[in-house]
Design a protein around this motif. Structure first.
Motif, PDB file in Angstrom:
ATOM      1  N   LYS A   1      25.810  57.501  39.366  1.00  0.00           N
ATOM      2  CA  LYS A   1      24.921  58.532  38.856  1.00  0.00           C
ATOM      3  C   LYS A   1      24.531  59.666  39.538  1.00  0.00           C
ATOM      4  CE  LYS A   1      22.189  54.539  36.571  1.00  0.00           C
ATOM      5  NZ  LYS A   1      22.363  54.968  35.228  1.00  0.00           N
ATOM      6  N   LYS A   2      25.612  60.331  39.660  1.00  0.00           N
ATOM      7  CA  LYS A   2      25.636  61.455  40.638  1.00  0.00           C
ATOM      8  C   LYS A   2      24.528  62.712  39.984  1.00  0.00           C
ATOM      9  CE  LYS A   2      30.153  60.667  42.169  1.00  0.00           C
ATOM     10  NZ  LYS A   2      29.926  60.193  43.561  1.00  0.00           N
ATOM     11  N   ASP A   3      23.909  62.501  38.887  1.00  0.00           N
ATOM     12  CA  ASP A   3      22.980  63.807  38.503  1.00  0.00           C
ATOM     13  C   ASP A   3      21.878  63.433  39.160  1.00  0.00           C
ATOM     14  OD1 ASP A   3      22.997  61.265  36.734  1.00  0.00           O
ATOM     15  OD2 ASP A   3      21.939  62.513  35.387  1.00  0.00           O
ATOM     16  N   ILE A   4      21.513  62.207  39.780  1.00  0.00           N
ATOM     17  CA  ILE A   4      20.427  61.823  40.327  1.00  0.00           C
ATOM     18  C   ILE A   4      20.012  62.280  41.649  1.00  0.00           C
ATOM     19  CG2 ILE A   4      18.690  59.898  40.640  1.00  0.00           C
ATOM     20  CD1 ILE A   4      19.695  58.470  38.180  1.00  0.00           C
TER      21      ILE A   4
ATOM     22  N   ILE B   1      18.533  62.598  45.644  1.00  0.00           N
ATOM     23  CA  ILE B   1      18.075  61.911  46.645  1.00  0.00           C
ATOM     24  C   ILE B   1      17.108  62.858  47.334  1.00  0.00           C
ATOM     25  CG2 ILE B   1      18.220  60.563  48.661  1.00  0.00           C
ATOM     26  CD1 ILE B   1      21.182  59.833  47.539  1.00  0.00           C
ATOM     27  N   THR B   2      15.756  62.374  47.726  1.00  0.00           N
ATOM     28  CA  THR B   2      14.894  63.098  48.421  1.00  0.00           C
ATOM     29  C   THR B   2      14.778  62.300  49.574  1.00  0.00           C
ATOM     30  OG1 THR B   2      13.926  64.223  46.446  1.00  0.00           O
ATOM     31  CG2 THR B   2      12.746  64.295  48.529  1.00  0.00           C
ATOM     32  N   PRO B   3      15.046  62.728  50.878  1.00  0.00           N
ATOM     33  CA  PRO B   3      14.942  61.831  51.945  1.00  0.00           C
ATOM     34  C   PRO B   3      13.588  62.026  52.409  1.00  0.00           C
ATOM     35  CG  PRO B   3      16.411  63.822  52.754  1.00  0.00           C
ATOM     36  CD  PRO B   3      15.892  63.655  50.886  1.00  0.00           C
ATOM     37  N   ILE B   4      12.825  60.986  52.981  1.00  0.00           N
ATOM     38  CA  ILE B   4      11.332  61.190  53.438  1.00  0.00           C
ATOM     39  C   ILE B   4      11.417  60.492  54.805  1.00  0.00           C
ATOM     40  CG2 ILE B   4       8.929  60.484  52.982  1.00  0.00           C
ATOM     41  CD1 ILE B   4       9.752  60.849  50.122  1.00  0.00           C
ATOM     42  N   ALA B   5      10.719  60.906  55.852  1.00  0.00           N
ATOM     43  CA  ALA B   5      10.691  60.209  57.081  1.00  0.00           C
ATOM     44  C   ALA B   5       9.430  60.116  57.202  1.00  0.00           C
ATOM     45  CB  ALA B   5      11.412  61.195  58.251  1.00  0.00           C
ATOM     46  N   MET B   6       8.900  58.843  57.616  1.00  0.00           N
ATOM     47  CA  MET B   6       7.437  58.492  58.030  1.00  0.00           C
ATOM     48  C   MET B   6       7.333  57.961  59.354  1.00  0.00           C
ATOM     49  SD  MET B   6       6.584  56.829  54.229  1.00  0.00           S
ATOM     50  CE  MET B   6       7.903  55.803  54.218  1.00  0.00           C
TER      51      MET B   6
ATOM     52  N   GLU C   1      14.953  68.195  51.962  1.00  0.00           N
ATOM     53  CA  GLU C   1      15.427  68.852  50.712  1.00  0.00           C
ATOM     54  C   GLU C   1      16.234  67.836  49.808  1.00  0.00           C
ATOM     55  OE1 GLU C   1      14.901  72.086  49.725  1.00  0.00           O
ATOM     56  OE2 GLU C   1      13.777  72.278  51.508  1.00  0.00           O
ATOM     57  N   GLN C   2      16.271  67.930  48.442  1.00  0.00           N
ATOM     58  CA  GLN C   2      17.163  66.937  47.920  1.00  0.00           C
ATOM     59  C   GLN C   2      18.696  67.208  47.864  1.00  0.00           C
ATOM     60  OE1 GLN C   2      16.258  67.824  43.741  1.00  0.00           O
ATOM     61  NE2 GLN C   2      14.327  66.687  43.725  1.00  0.00           N
ATOM     62  N   ILE C   3      19.248  66.088  48.067  1.00  0.00           N
ATOM     63  CA  ILE C   3      20.771  65.950  48.451  1.00  0.00           C
ATOM     64  C   ILE C   3      21.256  65.117  47.089  1.00  0.00           C
ATOM     65  CG2 ILE C   3      20.560  66.077  50.884  1.00  0.00           C
ATOM     66  CD1 ILE C   3      20.933  63.086  50.988  1.00  0.00           C
ATOM     67  N   ASN C   4      22.546  65.440  47.140  1.00  0.00           N
ATOM     68  CA  ASN C   4      23.311  64.705  45.950  1.00  0.00           C
ATOM     69  C   ASN C   4      24.147  63.765  46.590  1.00  0.00           C
ATOM     70  OD1 ASN C   4      22.625  66.341  43.643  1.00  0.00           O
ATOM     71  ND2 ASN C   4      23.791  67.972  44.178  1.00  0.00           N
TER      72      ASN C   4
ATOM     73  N   GLU D   1      25.322  58.802  57.190  1.00  0.00           N
ATOM     74  CA  GLU D   1      25.482  59.952  58.383  1.00  0.00           C
ATOM     75  C   GLU D   1      24.430  61.040  58.320  1.00  0.00           C
ATOM     76  OE1 GLU D   1      29.566  61.146  58.879  1.00  0.00           O
ATOM     77  OE2 GLU D   1      30.133  59.119  59.645  1.00  0.00           O
ATOM     78  N   ASN D   2      24.354  61.438  56.939  1.00  0.00           N
ATOM     79  CA  ASN D   2      23.603  62.806  56.575  1.00  0.00           C
ATOM     80  C   ASN D   2      22.109  62.054  56.821  1.00  0.00           C
ATOM     81  OD1 ASN D   2      25.608  64.452  56.031  1.00  0.00           O
ATOM     82  ND2 ASN D   2      25.654  63.999  53.872  1.00  0.00           N
ATOM     83  N   LEU D   3      21.686  60.858  56.211  1.00  0.00           N
ATOM     84  CA  LEU D   3      20.569  60.322  56.277  1.00  0.00           C
ATOM     85  C   LEU D   3      19.919  60.102  57.565  1.00  0.00           C
ATOM     86  CD1 LEU D   3      20.542  57.974  52.975  1.00  0.00           C
ATOM     87  CD2 LEU D   3      19.365  60.080  53.257  1.00  0.00           C
ATOM     88  N   LYS D   4      20.799  59.459  58.295  1.00  0.00           N
ATOM     89  CA  LYS D   4      20.507  59.110  59.794  1.00  0.00           C
ATOM     90  C   LYS D   4      20.235  60.530  60.701  1.00  0.00           C
ATOM     91  CE  LYS D   4      22.224  56.686  64.103  1.00  0.00           C
ATOM     92  NZ  LYS D   4      23.346  56.135  64.624  1.00  0.00           N
TER      93      LYS D   4
END
Length: 127
Positions: A65-68, A70-75, A100-103, A113-116
């Motif tokens: 589902k590459k068109d969706i 991902i918005t990372p959120i750190a809390m 920022e949203q990422i694909n 790695e990007n999320l970490k």
């Protein structure tokens, strides 16, 4: 049980007894309906304010589902304001950083790695 019906939590069987297709059936239906999914890439709630290893489930959920986006959120601070096992918020300050949203990238390792990196950079800002 109550959270499943009140706020629409989709429980996942993480015992390994389900096929990947079966495991992601309801989350895929929610995405197909335009719903928003909130996922914790660590897989489960660990020790308060301690990040654990990111799991690959987010990648496998979205790889087709590459068109969706991902918005990372750190809390930071939720370990104090919503202690594990409690039903009510405790008055503490929480900090939230919305990225920022990422694909979805070509493999789970790059995604994790990007999320970490995002979590480490932003959670270090709060300290």
């Amino acid at each position: 049980w109550i959270s499943t019906y009140c706020i629409g939590i989709i429980p996942l069987d993480r015992t390994g007894a389900s096929s990947q297709e079966e495991l992601f059936k309801k989350p895929h239906e929610a995405l197909d309906n335009g719903d928003i999914l909130i996922l914790f890439p660590e897989g489960s709630r660990g020790k308060p304010e301690q990040m654990t290893r990111l799991k690959k489930g987010l990648y496998y959920l979205l790889k087709d589902k590459k068109d969706i986006p991902i918005t990372p959120i750190a809390m930071q601070g939720l370990g104090n304001s919503l202690p594990k096992g409690e039903a009510l918020f405790v008055p503490f300050n929480c900090q939230v950083f919305i990225g920022e949203q990422i694909n979805i990238p070509e493999n789970s390792q790059i995604l994790n790695e990007n999320l970490k990196e995002f979590f480490e950079i932003n959670l270090n800002q709060f300290n």
